[in-house]
Motif scaffolding. Sequence first.
Motif, PDB file in Angstrom:
ATOM      1  N   ARG A   1     103.444  60.719  -5.154  1.00 16.03           N
ATOM      2  CA  ARG A   1     103.615  62.031  -5.775  1.00 16.03           C
ATOM      3  C   ARG A   1     104.620  61.970  -6.931  1.00 16.03           C
ATOM      4  NH1 ARG A   1     104.343  65.449  -8.431  1.00 16.03           N
ATOM      5  NH2 ARG A   1     104.445  67.713  -8.161  1.00 16.03           N
ATOM      6  N   LEU A   2     105.724  61.206  -6.713  1.00 19.46           N
ATOM      7  CA  LEU A   2     106.783  61.167  -7.727  1.00 19.46           C
ATOM      8  C   LEU A   2     106.389  60.335  -8.933  1.00 19.46           C
ATOM      9  CD1 LEU A   2     109.959  60.726  -5.488  1.00 19.46           C
ATOM     10  CD2 LEU A   2     109.160  62.787  -6.642  1.00 19.46           C
ATOM     11  N   TRP A   3     105.578  59.306  -8.698  1.00 18.43           N
ATOM     12  CA  TRP A   3     105.390  58.320  -9.754  1.00 18.43           C
ATOM     13  C   TRP A   3     103.932  58.153 -10.171  1.00 18.43           C
ATOM     14  CZ3 TRP A   3     104.975  52.478  -8.732  1.00 18.43           C
ATOM     15  CH2 TRP A   3     104.927  51.789  -9.946  1.00 18.43           C
ATOM     16  N   LEU A   4     103.046  57.899  -9.213  1.00 20.02           N
ATOM     17  CA  LEU A   4     101.689  57.492  -9.577  1.00 20.02           C
ATOM     18  C   LEU A   4     100.774  58.670  -9.889  1.00 20.02           C
ATOM     19  CD1 LEU A   4     101.276  54.687  -6.917  1.00 20.02           C
ATOM     20  CD2 LEU A   4     101.632  54.394  -9.364  1.00 20.02           C
TER      21      LEU A   4
ATOM     22  N   GLY B   1     100.710  49.055  -5.689  1.00 19.40           N
ATOM     23  CA  GLY B   1     100.486  48.885  -4.254  1.00 19.40           C
ATOM     24  C   GLY B   1     101.703  48.303  -3.552  1.00 19.40           C
ATOM     25  N   PHE B   2     102.426  47.449  -4.241  1.00 18.65           N
ATOM     26  CA  PHE B   2     103.624  46.841  -3.668  1.00 18.65           C
ATOM     27  C   PHE B   2     104.705  47.900  -3.419  1.00 18.65           C
ATOM     28  CE2 PHE B   2     107.912  45.411  -4.840  1.00 18.65           C
ATOM     29  CZ  PHE B   2     108.183  44.595  -3.759  1.00 18.65           C
ATOM     30  N   PHE B   3     104.899  48.774  -4.404  1.00 15.06           N
ATOM     31  CA  PHE B   3     105.935  49.791  -4.244  1.00 15.06           C
ATOM     32  C   PHE B   3     105.554  50.803  -3.168  1.00 15.06           C
ATOM     33  CE2 PHE B   3     106.854  48.151  -8.487  1.00 15.06           C
ATOM     34  CZ  PHE B   3     108.199  47.870  -8.327  1.00 15.06           C
TER      35      PHE B   3
ATOM     36  N   PRO C   1     101.533  62.353 -10.403  1.00  9.89           N
ATOM     37  CA  PRO C   1     102.476  63.472 -10.381  1.00  9.89           C
ATOM     38  C   PRO C   1     101.768  64.828 -10.381  1.00  9.89           C
ATOM     39  CG  PRO C   1     102.569  62.320 -12.477  1.00  9.89           C
ATOM     40  CD  PRO C   1     101.468  61.693 -11.698  1.00  9.89           C
ATOM     41  N   HIS C   2     101.032  65.079  -9.351  1.00  8.08           N
ATOM     42  CA  HIS C   2     100.298  66.329  -9.238  1.00  8.08           C
ATOM     43  C   HIS C   2     100.151  66.657  -7.769  1.00  8.08           C
ATOM     44  CE1 HIS C   2      96.648  68.869  -9.074  1.00  8.08           C
ATOM     45  NE2 HIS C   2      97.178  69.370 -10.156  1.00  8.08           N
ATOM     46  N   ASP C   3     100.186  67.931  -7.414  1.00  3.75           N
ATOM     47  CA  ASP C   3     100.107  68.311  -6.010  1.00  3.75           C
ATOM     48  C   ASP C   3      98.758  68.005  -5.377  1.00  3.75           C
ATOM     49  OD1 ASP C   3     102.692  69.087  -5.793  1.00  3.75           O
ATOM     50  OD2 ASP C   3     102.324  71.205  -6.240  1.00  3.75           O
ATOM     51  N   GLY C   4      97.766  67.654  -6.222  1.00  3.34           N
ATOM     52  CA  GLY C   4      96.440  67.311  -5.693  1.00  3.34           C
ATOM     53  C   GLY C   4      96.488  66.202  -4.657  1.00  3.34           C
ATOM     54  N   ILE C   5      97.498  65.352  -4.746  1.00  5.74           N
ATOM     55  CA  ILE C   5      97.625  64.235  -3.811  1.00  5.74           C
ATOM     56  C   ILE C   5      97.792  64.723  -2.377  1.00  5.74           C
ATOM     57  CG2 ILE C   5     100.135  64.012  -4.052  1.00  5.74           C
ATOM     58  CD1 ILE C   5      98.615  60.827  -4.151  1.00  5.74           C
ATOM     59  N   PHE C   6      98.371  65.910  -2.231  1.00  8.54           N
ATOM     60  CA  PHE C   6      98.605  66.427  -0.880  1.00  8.54           C
ATOM     61  C   PHE C   6      97.301  66.786  -0.178  1.00  8.54           C
ATOM     62  CE2 PHE C   6     102.813  67.485  -2.837  1.00  8.54           C
ATOM     63  CZ  PHE C   6     103.495  66.512  -2.134  1.00  8.54           C
TER      64      PHE C   6
END
Lengths: 129, 178
Positions: free
Chosen positions: B132-135, B84-86, B137-142
């Motif tokens: 997307r890059l780190w937590l 959450g901090f990052f 890593p899947h396009d589902g986040i979009f």
Amino acid sequence: MKLAWHEWRAGFRPGDILVIGGGLAACVFFALTFWQGGVARWAEVRAGGKVVARLSLDRPASVDVDGPLGQTRVQVEPGRARVLSDPGPRQYCVLQGWLSRAGAVAICAPNEVSLRLLGDSSAYDTLNY
Amino acid sequence: MTRSTTELPVTNADVRIARYAAAAIALSVAEAAIPLPLPGVKPGLGNIITLVVLARWGWREAAWVALLRVFAASLVLGQFLAPGFFLSLSGALISLGVLALAQHLPKRWFGPVSHSVLAAFGHFSGQILIARLWLVPHDGIFYLVPVFALAAVVFGTVNGLVADYLLRHSPPRATPSD
């Protein structure tokens, strides 16, 4: 402290309305772009496990497929597809009616024909029950 | 006891930044108590202070306040160096970048509301990027992007209005900038 509406309204400057409008337009654009996953684009017809036709759901079409029992007819209309007729005894795939979601499947098992709708990317690889 | 030989002169700007940062941290901590339907969607009340500082004291001090808030609020909430901090840090950095450009918009036409909405978009872009890059890593986040964008417009507008209200109702700036 009482907050009158005109006090808040004074916070908006002409450009702000533009920015908010642009933001809302971006929301609509994002929704259209990212929420299209369930929309079917292609109809894939298989006979005996092999793909025999892949039809775009953009325009009406129909295709006849031969199986062990006879001919199965698949009909495509913009955005949807169905098995129009099948020689199978129980007619399950015909009774399913129109399919319109990506991933939807109608299987005419006795005649070894299946109809499947595909989106731009498949939602899952396999399903089991 | 020997007097310390190093002197750290405290300028007016330092005091000001500390005060504003304290207000922003308090708002962030208070906000953490509000239950939210979706992780990542929150009002970002601390950013109201950033906007006020930007309008009154310029971008440099606004950046100080925003970054101090991210670090201190995460320490208080026990989120320091947690995901959450990052997310909050990348969001704050991108929105500060956006504000650096947005502050040059003509003042007559674009006020704190514009700054706020634009910064809110910057904020969620930074978060989505890290996520997307780190937590995830899947396009589902979009899939969540439209929800975040709508939240950015709504909360951005509200925060901007509050900042504008505070700016209009606070006494004119007394201390000369130093």
